[in-house]
Design an enzyme around this catalytic site. Structure first.
Site, PDB file in Angstrom:
ATOM      1  N   ASN A 193       0.872  -1.181   0.000  1.00 29.37           N
ATOM      2  CA  ASN A 193       0.000   0.000   0.000  1.00 29.37           C
ATOM      3  C   ASN A 193       0.906   1.227   0.000  1.00 29.37           C
ATOM      4  OD1 ASN A 193      -1.783   2.040   0.496  1.00 29.37           O
ATOM      5  ND2 ASN A 193      -2.679   1.118   2.322  1.00 29.37           N
ATOM      6  N   ARG A 218      -2.734  -2.110  -3.282  1.00 33.10           N
ATOM      7  CA  ARG A 218      -3.927  -1.306  -3.022  1.00 33.10           C
ATOM      8  C   ARG A 218      -3.848  -0.048  -3.884  1.00 33.10           C
ATOM      9  NH1 ARG A 218      -5.126   2.954   1.698  1.00 33.10           N
ATOM     10  NH2 ARG A 218      -7.304   3.259   1.210  1.00 33.10           N
ATOM     11  N   HIS A 257     -12.094   3.833   0.000  1.00 34.30           N
ATOM     12  CA  HIS A 257     -12.194   2.911   1.145  1.00 34.30           C
ATOM     13  C   HIS A 257     -13.076   1.697   0.840  1.00 34.30           C
ATOM     14  CE1 HIS A 257     -11.531   6.438   4.176  1.00 34.30           C
ATOM     15  NE2 HIS A 257     -10.393   5.816   3.937  1.00 34.30           N
ATOM     16  N   HIS A 285     -16.588   4.166   8.189  1.00 34.30           N
ATOM     17  CA  HIS A 285     -15.137   4.013   8.310  1.00 34.30           C
ATOM     18  C   HIS A 285     -14.541   5.340   8.765  1.00 34.30           C
ATOM     19  CE1 HIS A 285     -11.107   2.402   6.948  1.00 34.30           C
ATOM     20  NE2 HIS A 285     -10.870   3.688   7.134  1.00 34.30           N
ATOM     21  N   LEU A 286     -14.086   5.387  10.009  1.00 40.57           N
ATOM     22  CA  LEU A 286     -13.522   6.631  10.541  1.00 40.57           C
ATOM     23  C   LEU A 286     -12.054   6.421  10.901  1.00 40.57           C
ATOM     24  CD1 LEU A 286     -16.458   7.580  12.983  1.00 40.57           C
ATOM     25  CD2 LEU A 286     -16.174   8.256  10.582  1.00 40.57           C
ATOM     26  N   GLY A 287     -11.158   6.850  10.020  1.00 43.25           N
ATOM     27  CA  GLY A 287      -9.723   6.803  10.299  1.00 43.25           C
ATOM     28  C   GLY A 287      -9.184   8.199  10.044  1.00 43.25           C
ATOM     29  N   ARG A 336      -8.610  16.682   6.042  1.00 46.22           N
ATOM     30  CA  ARG A 336      -9.433  17.028   4.884  1.00 46.22           C
ATOM     31  C   ARG A 336     -10.774  17.603   5.347  1.00 46.22           C
ATOM     32  NH1 ARG A 336      -9.086  11.389   2.027  1.00 46.22           N
ATOM     33  NH2 ARG A 336      -7.095  10.970   3.014  1.00 46.22           N
ATOM     34  N   ASP A 375      -5.147  14.195  14.862  1.00 42.08           N
ATOM     35  CA  ASP A 375      -5.280  12.874  15.471  1.00 42.08           C
ATOM     36  C   ASP A 375      -6.385  12.884  16.527  1.00 42.08           C
ATOM     37  OD1 ASP A 375      -3.079  10.349  15.935  1.00 42.08           O
ATOM     38  OD2 ASP A 375      -4.556  10.719  17.516  1.00 42.08           O
ATOM     39  N   ARG A 411      -7.023  11.023  19.002  1.00 40.11           N
ATOM     40  CA  ARG A 411      -6.590  10.850  20.399  1.00 40.11           C
ATOM     41  C   ARG A 411      -6.185  12.192  20.994  1.00 40.11           C
ATOM     42  NH1 ARG A 411      -3.064   5.774  18.663  1.00 40.11           N
ATOM     43  NH2 ARG A 411      -2.911   7.236  16.946  1.00 40.11           N
ATOM     44  N   GLY A 471      -9.562   3.407  12.534  1.00 38.59           N
ATOM     45  CA  GLY A 471      -8.899   3.687  13.821  1.00 38.59           C
ATOM     46  C   GLY A 471      -9.805   4.356  14.849  1.00 38.59           C
ATOM     47  N   ILE A 472     -10.605   5.335  14.410  1.00 39.91           N
ATOM     48  CA  ILE A 472     -11.494   6.033  15.345  1.00 39.91           C
ATOM     49  C   ILE A 472     -12.733   5.179  15.627  1.00 39.91           C
ATOM     50  CG2 ILE A 472     -12.918   8.096  15.674  1.00 39.91           C
ATOM     51  CD1 ILE A 472     -10.940   9.559  13.737  1.00 39.91           C
ATOM     52  N   GLY A 473     -13.336   4.652  14.572  1.00 40.13           N
ATOM     53  CA  GLY A 473     -14.548   3.845  14.732  1.00 40.13           C
ATOM     54  C   GLY A 473     -14.322   2.595  15.567  1.00 40.13           C
ATOM     55  N   GLU A 530      -8.193  -4.539   5.496  1.00 38.13           N
ATOM     56  CA  GLU A 530      -8.084  -4.352   4.047  1.00 38.13           C
ATOM     57  C   GLU A 530      -7.038  -5.277   3.443  1.00 38.13           C
ATOM     58  OE1 GLU A 530      -8.011  -0.223   5.433  1.00 38.13           O
ATOM     59  OE2 GLU A 530      -8.675   0.320   3.425  1.00 38.13           O
TER      60      GLU A 530
END
Ligand code: ADP
Length: 398
Positions: free
Chosen positions: A10, A90, A179, A207-209, A240, A281, A283, A330-332, A386
């Site tokens: 990727n 990918r 995605h 999808h929340l990354g 974004r 980020d 976090r 990552g977030i989801g 993925e």
């Protein structure tokens, strides 16, 4: 190790992820990441046998090339290079040219590079990764797996913009999404969890990354998605902006902003980073919110509100028979506060949060986090994979 080891590549604009995946068992024998290419802190790291190793990448030169060379040496030293049956790449944008996985040849690589007009940050790097891999593994079959392919089932009413139709005919300006590999994977896993065949499950996949997108899936097929011509549209992302009144661009041009400055601002300086003025980020956003930072709270609120609005609109798209709302990325997969805030908006659709379930579904654990009696539907957390989809796609086509 079975006879279906696939090297998954990727290649991003400033990073290169790789993994050796056993397509049968789903095990990642080794996985790693080269990141911060072009910057002094560029490094490459990998995980093998549970152990993590990181190395700095020397300054100067082409970091993609360096990283690729290092990965090949590493795979050689572990005696893996000779065991691969295929390489899977990918690719972010496949436009209307690629509706599914294809075997690589020069023409495919050329078309992927040409499609960089749809994913400027990604496709050039994807094509460069293909060229490098074809040089190193000339006798291995290699495949391109497209992030847009799963969305190719969308009906015209979902992918046509309300622009003069010639713009679609002449330039193929339309919604493509991204995605797709992740939306496909979690929708299939969700179908298993709710006990339905894949082609009968209806879901909203969230999808929340760093990048984020939401899809509506009816009877196993994607019918709408939040990203657009490029991955800039839709929900708020790390850097974004997501959906925006197009007039903002003209407004900024009248203020003397050039194309480059507008592009950089919308893609790299907006989203969570732009609103909070601190970090892209989640976090970091959550820590700042805890510490009472108002800008971070605003970023959190804009982010979660927009996610909930998209889910609400896709409840309309899916119509009757929504089996589940599925959180991933990552977030989801990890952020209880984000899911809690989104679920709070969804009370109107009857979703009642299972707080213990929400707390437990983290760090790679799947689980149910809410239920709606009204819709006879649940909310789930499912870690995405993925790389496994890419490895399986390659083996299926061999
Ligand atoms: P990418 O789109 O680059 O693949 P990921 O899917 O890895 O990104 O998601 C990265 C995002 O996930 C970051 O915003 C990060 O802060 C967030 N994240 C990871 N772990 C947690 C966590 N425990 N709590 C909240 N957010 C998290």
């Amino acid at each position: 190790m079975s006879n279906s080891l696939v090297l998954v590549i990727n290649s991003g604009s400033s990073s290169l992820k790789f993994a050796a995946i056993d397509a049968e068992t789903g095990d990642a024998i080794i996985s790693g990441l080269g990141e911060c290419f072009g910057l002094p802190e560029a490094e490459i790291s990998w995980k093998y046998n549970g152990e993590k190793t990181a190395e700095a990448i020397p300054a100067g030169g082409d970091h993609h090339q360096y990283a690729f060379g290092r990965i090949v040496k590493l795979l050689d030293s572990l005696d893996l290079s000779s065991k691969f049956v295929a390489v899977g790449h990918r690719v972010v944008a496949g436009g209307e040219s690629f509706k599914g996985t294809v075997k690589l040849d020069e023409k495919v690589v050329e078309e992927v590079a040409r499609l960089a007009e749809l994913a400027p940050l990604h496709n050039k790097a994807n094509a460069a990764g293909m060229v490098a891999a074809m040089e190193v593994f000339p006798s291995l079959p290699q495949f391109a797996i497209f992030d847009t392919a799963f969305h190719q089932t969308m009906p015209p009413k979902a992918y046509i913009y309300a622009l003069p139709y010639e713009l679609y005919k002449e330039h193929k300006i339309r919604r493509y999404g991204a995605h797709g590999t992740s939306h496909f994977y979690v929708s299939r896993e969700a179908a298993k969890m709710v006990g339905k065949p894949a082609n009968e499950g209806s879901f909203i996949t969230v999808h929340l990354g760093n990048g984020a997108s939401i899809s509506a899936i009816k009877n196993g097929e994607c019918i709408d998605t939040s990203m657009g011509l490029t991955p800039l549209a839709g929900v708020v992302m790390g850097t974004r902006c997501g959906d925006l009144d197009p007039s903002v661009i003209e407004f900024l041009m009248r203020k003397g902003w050039d194309q480059e400055k507008i592009f950089t601002t919308l893609n790299k300086k907006s989203g969570l980073l732009g609103i909070s003025g601190k970090t892209s980020d989640m976090r970091g956003i959550l820590e700042a919110v805890e510490a009472g930072d108002e800008a971070a709270k605003l970023a959190f609120d804009v982010f979660t509100y927009r996610v909930a609005k998209y889910i609400g609109s896709y409840i309309v798209s899916v119509g009757e028979g929504l089996d589940a709302i599925v959180f991933t990325g990552g977030i989801g997969e990890n952020s209880m506060p984000v899911r809690h805030a989104v679920l709070d908006y969804l009370k109107v659709f009857g979703y009642v949060e299972d707080e213990k379930g929400n707390e437990a579904a983290r760090f790679g654990a799947s689980g149910q986090i809410a239920k709606s009696e009204l819709f006879n539907s649940v909310a789930l957390v499912i870690p995405t994979n993925e790389e496994l989809v890419i490895a399986r796609e390659c083996v299926e086509r061999l």
